[in-house]
Write an enzyme that holds these catalytic residues in place. Structure first.
Site, PDB file in Angstrom:
ATOM      1  N   ASP A  92       0.853  -1.191   0.000  1.00  0.00           N
ATOM      2  CA  ASP A  92       0.000   0.000   0.000  1.00  0.00           C
ATOM      3  C   ASP A  92       0.887   1.239   0.000  1.00  0.00           C
ATOM      4  O   ASP A  92       2.095   1.156   0.200  1.00  0.00           O
ATOM      5  CB  ASP A  92      -0.986  -0.015   1.165  1.00  0.00           C
ATOM      6  CG  ASP A  92      -0.317  -0.007   2.529  1.00  0.00           C
ATOM      7  OD1 ASP A  92       0.898   0.243   2.587  1.00  0.00           O
ATOM      8  OD2 ASP A  92      -0.999  -0.270   3.521  1.00  0.00           O
ATOM      9  N   SER A  93       0.292   2.378  -0.234  1.00  0.00           N
ATOM     10  CA  SER A  93       1.082   3.596  -0.471  1.00  0.00           C
ATOM     11  C   SER A  93       1.595   4.246   0.803  1.00  0.00           C
ATOM     12  O   SER A  93       2.431   5.140   0.744  1.00  0.00           O
ATOM     13  CB  SER A  93       0.237   4.614  -1.231  1.00  0.00           C
ATOM     14  OG  SER A  93      -0.816   5.092  -0.405  1.00  0.00           O
ATOM     15  N   GLY A  94       1.079   3.825   1.955  1.00  0.00           N
ATOM     16  CA  GLY A  94       1.422   4.488   3.208  1.00  0.00           C
ATOM     17  C   GLY A  94       0.450   5.584   3.581  1.00  0.00           C
ATOM     18  O   GLY A  94       0.523   6.153   4.679  1.00  0.00           O
ATOM     19  N   ASP A 264      -7.853  -7.262   2.273  1.00  0.00           N
ATOM     20  CA  ASP A 264      -6.735  -7.441   3.200  1.00  0.00           C
ATOM     21  C   ASP A 264      -7.144  -6.954   4.575  1.00  0.00           C
ATOM     22  O   ASP A 264      -8.009  -6.082   4.699  1.00  0.00           O
ATOM     23  CB  ASP A 264      -5.510  -6.647   2.731  1.00  0.00           C
ATOM     24  CG  ASP A 264      -5.628  -5.169   3.094  1.00  0.00           C
ATOM     25  OD1 ASP A 264      -5.023  -4.739   4.097  1.00  0.00           O
ATOM     26  OD2 ASP A 264      -6.366  -4.439   2.393  1.00  0.00           O
ATOM     27  N   CYS A 302     -12.086 -27.982   9.985  1.00  0.00           N
ATOM     28  CA  CYS A 302     -10.910 -27.301   9.439  1.00  0.00           C
ATOM     29  C   CYS A 302      -9.766 -28.287   9.228  1.00  0.00           C
ATOM     30  O   CYS A 302      -9.515 -29.142  10.090  1.00  0.00           O
ATOM     31  CB  CYS A 302     -10.474 -26.179  10.378  1.00  0.00           C
ATOM     32  SG  CYS A 302      -8.988 -25.305   9.839  1.00  0.00           S
ATOM     33  N   CYS A 304      -6.485 -27.306   8.767  1.00  0.00           N
ATOM     34  CA  CYS A 304      -5.190 -26.648   8.958  1.00  0.00           C
ATOM     35  C   CYS A 304      -4.296 -27.472   9.894  1.00  0.00           C
ATOM     36  O   CYS A 304      -4.745 -28.369  10.596  1.00  0.00           O
ATOM     37  CB  CYS A 304      -5.374 -25.230   9.512  1.00  0.00           C
ATOM     38  SG  CYS A 304      -5.727 -25.143  11.284  1.00  0.00           S
ATOM     39  N   CYS A 307      -5.511 -27.513  13.599  1.00  0.00           N
ATOM     40  CA  CYS A 307      -6.688 -28.339  13.900  1.00  0.00           C
ATOM     41  C   CYS A 307      -6.420 -29.826  13.698  1.00  0.00           C
ATOM     42  O   CYS A 307      -7.048 -30.671  14.343  1.00  0.00           O
ATOM     43  CB  CYS A 307      -7.872 -27.894  13.042  1.00  0.00           C
ATOM     44  SG  CYS A 307      -8.520 -26.279  13.534  1.00  0.00           S
ATOM     45  N   HIS A 333      -4.186 -21.137  12.084  1.00  0.00           N
ATOM     46  CA  HIS A 333      -5.608 -21.464  11.943  1.00  0.00           C
ATOM     47  C   HIS A 333      -6.397 -20.302  11.341  1.00  0.00           C
ATOM     48  O   HIS A 333      -7.183 -20.490  10.406  1.00  0.00           O
ATOM     49  CB  HIS A 333      -6.219 -21.842  13.292  1.00  0.00           C
ATOM     50  CG  HIS A 333      -7.705 -21.970  13.208  1.00  0.00           C
ATOM     51  ND1 HIS A 333      -8.332 -23.070  12.666  1.00  0.00           N
ATOM     52  CD2 HIS A 333      -8.698 -21.096  13.530  1.00  0.00           C
ATOM     53  CE1 HIS A 333      -9.649 -22.878  12.664  1.00  0.00           C
ATOM     54  NE2 HIS A 333      -9.885 -21.691  13.186  1.00  0.00           N
TER      55      HIS A 333
END
Length: 373
Positions: A92-94, A264, A302, A304, A307, A333
Site C-alpha cells: 500500500d502507499s502508506g 486485506d 478445518c 489446517c 486443527c 488457523h
C-alpha cells in the site's frame, strides 16, 4: 506481465470469479491477502503462510520506509528476496498510516509528519510513494491518496477527492517500473456523488486495477455495504477491484456479493495473538476456562495444521503459560480459515450459488454476535 481475466459472473448476484497474472504468479479471485506490515506476518514463517493457502500478501510502504528503508531492501534484491516470499506481493502507499498519525501537516503536495522514533520531520507525497514502492519491487503498488476519517463533512470530502485525483495523476507520471501494476484508489467518504465522481475520473486515467479506500475507518458494516454499492457500478468490469482494509468474514462475504475481488486485513493474526480464533460456528476466545479440558480441535471442519494436531485444551494451556507457540498455531488457523473462506466463495460463484453459500455460512457462523466475545 500483469493481466486480469474475468472467468465467471454469478447469475444471482454481482459476485465475480477472476484470475490475475503477475510476475510472481497467478492469483485466483476473490482472494484475501494476509498482511505482513513490516515484511513479515506476525508469528508465521513464509512456508507456514504458503501452507495456509496464501496466494499474495501485503506489506506496508510507510513502515518499510521508516525501517529498514527501501534502499536496503533494494540492495537485498527487492522485497520478495529480502523476506523469502516467491509469490505476489502488494504494497500500500502508506497513505492510511500517515493520515492516521496525530501530528501531521497536510499540504497540496503531500504530508509532513514526524518519525515515530527520532522525531525527524519526513515528507511523503505521490512522487515519494512511487519511488519507495518502485524500490521495494512489489507486484502491485498503490497510488498515494488522502484517506479521511469517518465522519467527515461533504465539503472537506469534496476537496479531498480532488487532492486524491491530482495525486493519482502524479503517481502515474512518477511510476517507473513496467513489472509493477499501479492501482488507483477511489475516495469520497460515504457520499455517493463523490464516490461516483472519483471513480469516473480515475477510470479515465486507465489504471490496471482499482481500489475502494476510506472504509474500515469506523463506519460499520451497513455503511460499508452502502459505499461498495455506490462505488462498484462505476468501476470497470475488466479490471480487478480491491476493497482496502476489510475485514471480518461477514464484511468480506457481503463485499464479494457486491462485486469486490481482493481484500486485506490484520485481523487474522492480530486476533490470534489475543486468543480469538475463527470457526465455522463463530469466534472462540481460548483463554476462557471452559476450554481447559476441551480436547476437540479448534474447528472440527478445518484441515489446517493446528486443527489436525492440537486441541483447544492445549492452546488454552499455551496462552495461559504465555508460550509464543500459542500465537503461531492460532495464526496458522485464522489465516487458513480466511483463505479457505474465499476458496469456498470461488467455488460457489462458479456454481452460481454464492448468495445461498453466504446465507448458509452466516447463519451457522452467527455473525450478529457469536460465542465468546
Amino acid at each position: 506481465m500483469f493481466s486480469f481475466e474475468l472467468l465467471h459472473q454469478d447469475r444471482h448476484s454481482r459476485a465475480r470469479r477472476g484470475r490475475l497474472q503477475t510476475p510472481h504468479g497467478v492469483i485466483e479471485t476473490p482472494i484475501f491477502m494476509p498482511v505482513g506490515t513490516h515484511g513479515a506476518l506476525k508469528a508465521l514463517t513464509p512456508d507456514q503462510v504458503e501452507a495456509c493457502g496464501a496466494q499474495i500478501i501485503l506489506s506496508n510502504t510507510y513502515h518499510l520506509h521508516l525501517k529498514p528503508g527501501e534502499g536496503l531492501v533494494e540492495k537485498a534484491g527487492g522485497l520478495h528476496r529480502f523476506m523469502h516470499w516467491n509469490k505476489p506481493i502488494l504494497t500500500d502507499s502508506g497513505g492510511f498510516q500517515v493520515f492516521s498519525l496525530p501530528k501531521k501537516r497536510i499540504t497540496a503536495d503531500g504530508v509532513f509528519f514526524r518519525h515515530e522514533v527520532s522525531g525527524e520531520e519526513i515528507f511523503l507525497g505521490p512522487q515519494q510513494a512511487m519511488e519507495i514502492q518502485n524500490a521495494l519491487g512489489a507486484d502491485i503498488i498503490m497510488a498515494f491518496d488522502e484517506c479521511i476519517p469517518y465522519p467527515s463533512d461533504i465539503g472537506y470530502a469534496r476537496q479531498s477527492i480532488q487532492k486524491t485525483l491530482r495525486w493519482a495523476e502524479c503517481c502515474l507520471k512518477a511510476h517507473r517500473r513496467s513489472d509493477q501494476a499501479l492501482f488507483g484508489i477511489v475516495q469520497g467518504s460515504v457520499y455517493p456523488e463523490l464516490r461516483r465522481e472519483c471513480a469516473e475520473q480515475l477510470r479515465q486515467l486507465d489504471f490496471p486495477g482499482y481500489a475502494i479506500g476510506g472504509v474500515s475507518v469506523g463506519e460499520g458494516l451497513e455503511l460499508l455495504k452502502k459505499v461498495v454499492d455506490d462505488t462498484e457500478p462505476h468501476l470497470p468490469a475488466d479490471k480487478p477491484r480491491y476493497l482496502m482494509g476489510v475485514g471480518l468474514p461477514e464484511d468480506i462475504l457481503e463485499s464479494i456479493e457486491r462485486g469486490m475481488d481482493m481484500f486485506d486485513c490484520v485481523i487474522p493474526t492480530r486476533y490470534a495473538r489475543s486468543a480469538t480464533l475463527f470457526t465455522s460456528r463463530g469466534k472462540l476466545r481460548l483463554t476462557h476456562r471452559r476450554y481447559r479440558r476441551d480436547f476437540f480441535p479448534v474447528d472440527a471442519s478445518c484441515g489446517c495444521y493446528c486443527c489436525r494436531n492440537f486441541s483447544r485444551a492445549y492452546l488454552h494451556h499455551l496462552y495461559n503459560a504465555n508460550e509464543i507457540l500459542s500465537a503461531t498455531l492460532a495464526a496458522i488457523h485464522n489465516v487458513h480459515f480466511y483463505l479457505d473462506l474465499v476458496r469456498q466463495a470461488r467455488e460457489a460463484i462458479e456454481q452460481n450459488r454464492f448468495s445461498a453459500f453466504k446465507a448458509s455460512f452466516l447463519q451457522q457462523y452467527g455473525a450478529a454476535g457469536n460465542s465468546d466475545d
